[in-house]
Write a protein that holds these residues in place. Structure first.
Motif, PDB file in Angstrom:
ATOM      1  N   ARG A 330       3.664   0.405   3.522  1.00 22.37           N
ATOM      2  CA  ARG A 330       3.252  -0.423   4.920  1.00 22.37           C
ATOM      3  C   ARG A 330       3.540  -1.732   4.969  1.00 22.37           C
ATOM      4  NH1 ARG A 330      -0.848  -3.549   7.014  1.00 22.37           N
ATOM      5  NH2 ARG A 330      -1.764  -3.543   5.057  1.00 22.37           N
ATOM      6  N   HIS A 372       3.549  -2.686  11.169  1.00 28.98           N
ATOM      7  CA  HIS A 372       2.761  -2.281  10.066  1.00 28.98           C
ATOM      8  C   HIS A 372       1.762  -3.388   9.696  1.00 28.98           C
ATOM      9  CE1 HIS A 372       5.420   0.981   8.120  1.00 28.98           C
ATOM     10  NE2 HIS A 372       5.224   0.899   9.358  1.00 28.98           N
ATOM     11  N   PHE A 402       2.703   4.048  11.861  1.00 24.67           N
ATOM     12  CA  PHE A 402       3.244   3.908  10.322  1.00 24.67           C
ATOM     13  C   PHE A 402       4.385   4.679  10.197  1.00 24.67           C
ATOM     14  CE2 PHE A 402       2.789   5.605   5.993  1.00 24.67           C
ATOM     15  CZ  PHE A 402       3.278   4.488   5.313  1.00 24.67           C
TER      16      PHE A 402
END
Length: 470
Positions: A330, A372, A402
């Motif tokens: 992420r 992210h 994501f």
């Protein structure tokens, strides 16, 4: 009372508050595109803008992302600038092929990358991770400093070479991985001519040194394929059932041409080791700065390994390890941007009734880097908080907020492979060693072909005590 320490915030560019000039845009894109994005990219669901008179829509809203990548994916092709950079290297590999070539290739290769096949490589992933862990065997409790960025590239390549080629590579050099590194970093760069949309025949001065490396690399892949074809023809019973064999079995009118197989091998080498390697290094760095996360991972790893569970089961049995890897994905997505261009006029209506119009020819930027870290979708978006990805919390994460592996028809075909590889590698390394910060550890994320640490990533590697790693 919550006694957990404040989460670690790893380094990243601070969002711009003043739009850059045209010259600044060129300089920043050449140096580090991650430093280009302003505050709106991290706070607004979408932004209409222009780059060099090219109309661009920056998309962060998960619903709009789904519309572009899934619901109306047929209306969006690869953007021109992306193809100008990648297509000279990968030609008709899955990342760059389009139209009927891509559809035929994806259909032909889908069975090769099923979870069943990925799981079948768990033993090789374990073996190569254990072999590589011996590099640190002399560290002792006092530890030694290593550039983990380099080390994870070597480890990921060793795993890829075993699962893709069974180690049978037609290279006279023992450092085939160096050839890969040279190829990616010389050829995978943005050139000013790309920004100006110059035709592909116009020389890219920044890549002139890479053409010889590319030719050498393609020759190695071609000779490796020829060696394997000969073995398949004369001794099929003893031919490794690796990715190379599986791909060569697709040769034929209903599958792939040999040129397409070659293109995809290059694609798998580039996308299949570089991306995982970067994410592994960032994971170890973030964990080194989060002792409570490190402790939870070590306890989990030690317990699962003591149970003698097969490595194919580790992905499900180690939720803390997987969560830390996904949180690193992420914060430092290996592929920080997804570029598309609208073929025909399109529009999307938000749940609140706002209409987003996307005219034909508009470039659509979906950037995992900003998505992210977006204030609308993540709590403490700049912080390393693996608990977001634990099983009890995953349901709070929208599928389209994501995107480490993309989404839709062009989702990364090797996602299961990469997740399994990462968990096995982290488990083997962290079972035997602890990775710690040093005074020299000062990474800075830069976007080249992937999200990389500028000047490497120095960490001290210490042997864990025999009692903790038994």
């Amino acid at each position: 009372m919550d006694m957990r320490p404040e989460p670690f915030e790893p380094p990243a560019p601070v969002p711009r508050t003043v739009p850059p000039s045209r010259l600044e845009i060129i300089r920043t894109v050449m140096r580090n595109p991650l430093e280009l994005w302003g505050e709106p990219s991290y706070t607004l669901p979408w932004i209409h803008t222009k780059f060099f008179k090219e109309r661009t829509l920056i998309v962060n809203d998960p619903g709009l992302i789904r519309h572009v990548l899934v619901d109306n994916a047929a209306n969006y092709e690869m953007s021109e600038i992306r193809q100008l950079i990648l297509r000279p290297i990968l030609r008709d590999g899955l990342l760059t092929a389009e139209g009927d070539v891509w559809k035929r290739s994806r259909k032909a290769m889908a069975p090769v990358f099923t979870p069943r096949h990925a799981k079948g490589f768990a033993g090789q992933m374990l073996r190569q991770s254990e072999l590589y862990a011996e590099k640190y065997a002399g560290c002792g409790p006092e530890g030694k400093v290593f550039d983990i960025s380099v080390d994870m590239t070597e480890l990921a390549f060793a795993i890829l070479a075993d699962t893709l080629f069974s180690g049978e590579i037609a290279s006279q050099s023992e450092k085939f991985s160096d050839d890969v590194d040279q190829l990616l970093h010389r050829m995978g760069r943005v050139d000013p001519m790309d920004l100006l949309r110059a035709p592909s025949w116009v020389p890219r001065l920044t890549r002139i040194g890479g053409t010889k490396v590319l030719a050498k690399f393609r020759d190695i892949v071609f000779r490796t394929m020829e060696m394997r074809k000969d073995r398949m023809a004369t001794d099929r019973a003893n031919t490794p059932n690796d990715f190379l064999t599986l791909l060569l079995d697709l040769d034929g009118p209903d599958g792939l041409t040999l040129d397409e197989i070659e293109d995809n091998i290059l694609t798998f080498i580039g996308a299949g080791h570089e991306t995982t390697a970067r994410a592994l290094a960032w994971t170890l760095y973030c964990v080194a700065n989060a002792p409570h996360v490190q402790a939870a991972m070590e306890e989990e790893i030690d317990r699962v390994l003591a149970s003698r569970a097969e490595p194919v089961e580790w992905l499900e049995l180690m939720p803390n390890v997987r969560a830390s890897f996904e949180e690193a994905l992420r914060l430092y997505p290996p592929a920080p941007s997804i570029n598309r261009a609208a073929i025909m006029d399109d529009s999307w209506t938000s749940p609140s009734g706002e209409v987003v119009r996307i005219d034909a020819g508009v470039t659509v930027l979906i950037m995992p880097w900003t998505l992210h870290r977006h204030a609308l979708y993540w709590e403490k978006p700049r912080a390393f908080m693996p608990e977001r990805f634990l099983p009890e919390n995953r349901g709070k994460i929208n599928r389209f907020q994501f995107l480490p592996f993309g989404a839709g028809p062009r989702i990364c075909i090797g996602a299961t492979f990469a997740l399994q590889e990462a968990v096995i590698a982290l488990a083997v390394l962290m079972h035997r060693y602890r990775f710690e910060m040093t005074p020299e550890t000062d990474p800075w994320p830069v976007q080249k072909l992937t999200t990389q640490p500028l000047n490497g990533l120095a960490l001290r590697v210490r042997a864990r005590s025999s009692s903790s790693s038994a």
